[in-house]
Design a protein around this motif. Structure first.
Motif, PDB file in Angstrom:
ATOM      1  N   SER A   9      -0.217 -28.875 -13.180  1.00 30.28           N
ATOM      2  CA  SER A   9      -1.191 -29.469 -12.259  1.00 30.28           C
ATOM      3  C   SER A   9      -2.608 -29.261 -12.775  1.00 30.28           C
ATOM      4  CB  SER A   9      -1.052 -28.834 -10.872  1.00 30.28           C
ATOM      5  OG  SER A   9      -1.562 -27.506 -10.896  1.00 30.28           O
ATOM      6  N   PHE A  87       7.045 -28.374 -11.564  1.00 33.11           N
ATOM      7  CA  PHE A  87       5.625 -28.614 -11.331  1.00 33.11           C
ATOM      8  C   PHE A  87       4.913 -27.263 -11.228  1.00 33.11           C
ATOM      9  CE2 PHE A  87       7.850 -32.297  -9.659  1.00 33.11           C
ATOM     10  CZ  PHE A  87       7.160 -33.339 -10.245  1.00 33.11           C
ATOM     11  N   LEU A  89       1.998 -25.096 -10.302  1.00 36.87           N
ATOM     12  CA  LEU A  89       0.943 -25.269  -9.312  1.00 36.87           C
ATOM     13  C   LEU A  89      -0.313 -24.475  -9.644  1.00 36.87           C
ATOM     14  CD1 LEU A  89       3.248 -24.864  -6.194  1.00 36.87           C
ATOM     15  CD2 LEU A  89       2.558 -27.003  -7.325  1.00 36.87           C
TER      16      LEU A  89
END
Length: 106
Positions: A9, A87, A89
């Motif tokens: 991210s 993903f 973060l």
């Protein structure tokens, strides 16, 4: 062997840049700052295989997925796994155990 796609991210990318800069500011060594970031990036890339080996620790969910916390030295990598994707973060300063206490499941 199943491979997951690892996505970093914007927040995690900023965290890595900040870690590099803080390490450089502290040590005045580009080599040490790069080494610290490479350790974190290698650990993040290791999530391509067996991301479920990392404990789920969050009380909260994101997009219906529990958050995992991977300790890497003095840092913690927070991520979710969704389908064939991981993903990342955030990359936080703090030992995994300390972070886990904040987010520990009941």
């Amino acid at each position: 062997m199943k491979q997951y796609e690892v996505n970093i991210s914007e927040n995690a990318a900023i965290d890595l840049e900040t870690i590099y800069q803080n390490t450089f500011d502290l040590t005045k060594s580009e080599i040490i700052a790069k080494k610290q970031c490479n350790i974190l990036i290698d650990a993040i890339n290791s999530l391509k295989q067996f991301p479920n080996r990392i404990k789920k620790v969050a009380k909260i969910q994101l997009d219906g997925e529990e958050i995992h916390c991977m300790p890497v030295g003095k840092y913690s990598v927070l991520f979710i796994k969704k389908n064939e994707n991981v993903f990342v973060l955030d990359v936080l300063y703090g030992a995994g155990e300390a972070i886990q206490k904040v987010f520990m499941k009941d």
